[in-house]
Design a protein around this motif. Sequence first.
Motif, PDB file in Angstrom:
ATOM      1  N   VAL A  41      16.923  25.924  38.419  1.00  0.00           N
ATOM      2  CA  VAL A  41      18.377  26.063  38.455  1.00  0.00           C
ATOM      3  C   VAL A  41      18.799  27.080  37.405  1.00  0.00           C
ATOM      4  O   VAL A  41      18.409  26.975  36.247  1.00  0.00           O
ATOM      5  CB  VAL A  41      19.060  24.704  38.163  1.00  0.00           C
ATOM      6  CG1 VAL A  41      20.555  24.868  38.041  1.00  0.00           C
ATOM      7  CG2 VAL A  41      18.743  23.707  39.248  1.00  0.00           C
ATOM      8  N   CYS A  54      28.136  18.821  37.085  1.00  0.00           N
ATOM      9  CA  CYS A  54      26.747  19.032  37.517  1.00  0.00           C
ATOM     10  C   CYS A  54      25.814  17.995  36.912  1.00  0.00           C
ATOM     11  O   CYS A  54      24.930  17.464  37.580  1.00  0.00           O
ATOM     12  CB  CYS A  54      26.294  20.444  37.174  1.00  0.00           C
ATOM     13  SG  CYS A  54      26.538  20.905  35.451  1.00  0.00           S
ATOM     14  N   CYS A  58      23.939  15.096  39.319  1.00  0.00           N
ATOM     15  CA  CYS A  58      22.545  15.447  39.607  1.00  0.00           C
ATOM     16  C   CYS A  58      21.805  14.166  39.985  1.00  0.00           C
ATOM     17  O   CYS A  58      21.735  13.241  39.184  1.00  0.00           O
ATOM     18  CB  CYS A  58      21.880  16.102  38.400  1.00  0.00           C
ATOM     19  SG  CYS A  58      20.179  16.551  38.734  1.00  0.00           S
ATOM     20  N   THR A  60      18.744  13.292  40.348  1.00  0.00           N
ATOM     21  CA  THR A  60      17.484  12.903  39.712  1.00  0.00           C
ATOM     22  C   THR A  60      17.518  13.022  38.192  1.00  0.00           C
ATOM     23  O   THR A  60      16.545  12.706  37.528  1.00  0.00           O
ATOM     24  CB  THR A  60      16.331  13.779  40.235  1.00  0.00           C
ATOM     25  OG1 THR A  60      16.664  15.147  40.002  1.00  0.00           O
ATOM     26  CG2 THR A  60      16.082  13.562  41.710  1.00  0.00           C
ATOM     27  N   LEU A  63      19.264  17.693  35.107  1.00  0.00           N
ATOM     28  CA  LEU A  63      20.173  18.387  34.207  1.00  0.00           C
ATOM     29  C   LEU A  63      20.641  17.449  33.108  1.00  0.00           C
ATOM     30  O   LEU A  63      20.751  16.241  33.307  1.00  0.00           O
ATOM     31  CB  LEU A  63      21.393  18.910  34.976  1.00  0.00           C
ATOM     32  CG  LEU A  63      21.171  20.003  36.018  1.00  0.00           C
ATOM     33  CD1 LEU A  63      22.422  20.198  36.842  1.00  0.00           C
ATOM     34  CD2 LEU A  63      20.782  21.303  35.362  1.00  0.00           C
ATOM     35  N   VAL A  73      18.715  22.721  31.837  1.00  0.00           N
ATOM     36  CA  VAL A  73      17.705  22.048  32.654  1.00  0.00           C
ATOM     37  C   VAL A  73      16.771  21.295  31.733  1.00  0.00           C
ATOM     38  O   VAL A  73      15.963  21.885  31.035  1.00  0.00           O
ATOM     39  CB  VAL A  73      16.935  23.053  33.521  1.00  0.00           C
ATOM     40  CG1 VAL A  73      15.985  22.325  34.443  1.00  0.00           C
ATOM     41  CG2 VAL A  73      17.890  23.895  34.326  1.00  0.00           C
ATOM     42  N   CYS A  79      13.571  18.298  39.608  1.00  0.00           N
ATOM     43  CA  CYS A  79      14.502  18.934  40.556  1.00  0.00           C
ATOM     44  C   CYS A  79      13.967  18.842  41.981  1.00  0.00           C
ATOM     45  O   CYS A  79      12.795  19.146  42.235  1.00  0.00           O
ATOM     46  CB  CYS A  79      14.720  20.399  40.185  1.00  0.00           C
ATOM     47  SG  CYS A  79      15.870  21.229  41.283  1.00  0.00           S
ATOM     48  N   CYS A  85      24.317  20.625  42.647  1.00  0.00           N
ATOM     49  CA  CYS A  85      24.975  21.207  41.470  1.00  0.00           C
ATOM     50  C   CYS A  85      25.601  22.540  41.811  1.00  0.00           C
ATOM     51  O   CYS A  85      26.700  22.869  41.378  1.00  0.00           O
ATOM     52  CB  CYS A  85      23.977  21.344  40.331  1.00  0.00           C
ATOM     53  SG  CYS A  85      22.456  22.167  40.767  1.00  0.00           S
ATOM     54  N   GLY A  96      21.258  27.210  42.517  1.00  0.00           N
ATOM     55  CA  GLY A  96      20.068  26.408  42.745  1.00  0.00           C
ATOM     56  C   GLY A  96      19.076  27.259  43.508  1.00  0.00           C
ATOM     57  O   GLY A  96      19.331  27.647  44.635  1.00  0.00           O
TER      58      GLY A  96
END
Lengths: 99, 279
Positions: A41, A54, A58, A60, A63, A73, A79, A85, A96
Amino acid sequence: MSDKIEKHRDGMIIKDKNSTAKMEVEINEVKTEGDYKKCPVYIYHDWCKKCGICVEFCPTGALASKPDGSPYVKAPEKCIHCELCDRLCPDFAITGAKR
Amino acid sequence: MKIPQKRVHKFLRHGKKFPHVWCPGCSNGIVLGAIIRAVDELGYEKDDMAMVSGIGCSSRMPVYVDFNTLHTLHGRALAYATGVKMVKPEMNVCVVTGDGDSTAIGGNHLIHAARRNIDLTVIVINNNIYGMTGGQYSPTTPTGDFATTTPYGNIDPVFDICKLAEGAGATFVARTTAYHVVEAQSIIKQAFEHKGFSIVEIVSACPVIYGKLNKKGDAPAMMRDMKERAIPVKAFEKLTPEQVGNKYSRGILVNIKKPEYTAEYTKLMDSLQPQKGDK
């Protein structure tokens, strides 16, 4: 990498030497955590307004935000390239990268 | 090495006008991204698109996109857009407007454009307040909420933009939120493809004025609120009145076919042309 890509615009199109794209502006500095492979990203900090959307959405937790609120990141391996995002950024400050 | 390309930037005037003027966390940027992605998906050229707006936060949008753009009087965007569409029926005319711009100041233009069923795509960004002019209450400010002109709470009932448009005769009515950005993109795409008056209400967050006055929290908190309150249409129909509460439906509410205004006008003009053999 440096031979092929002259101007590296974080968060936007990367300018290739042979590129004929006309819509590009020059932005010289790039500051991302790690290189492209490690960093899925791109965050363009000049446009970022630190709203925190963002990082919040996110899915997972790849970020995270710095103490001043700007995103970075934290865990690139997490990711999943969902580009949420990218879509949810109100300031067009995130790109992304696709797998 | 793969080079990440952000297609959105193809349509932005990013060399001149960025970063934009919207406050941190404002949903207008998200909606603009969704519109651009929808246009890109449909393969429209920049010159085929016209974006018309009035005055307001959301109406600042044409400044940032590289279409044919028209930034007009407060509330009168639809009148200008009708003119553009009549002159150039092949152009895709998109009107971006806010809740106050479209339902209060331009209320009559909205209902009459809907009545005529002229092929415009209207995107109403509903942030429940007049943001740019200083936080006055708008027709969509919920009853009891605070604005700078209602320091003791708003006593006015709320306008439902989708019901208004449906009642006025719009043939494509949809509601979505800035949080449901993928859905917003697909709905905007369908609205562009629809022949006739199409209106998309996008519930958005104004964390800086509305959020602050009503203690709704920051931008992520307001977007979480949208996530919880917006229910898909089919699920919403099954809810009992007690369960509905402050929830609202999202999705395509109306999608019907009716004769379109510019087509009818062209037909009429053709029928009035002198025929062979006429004196």
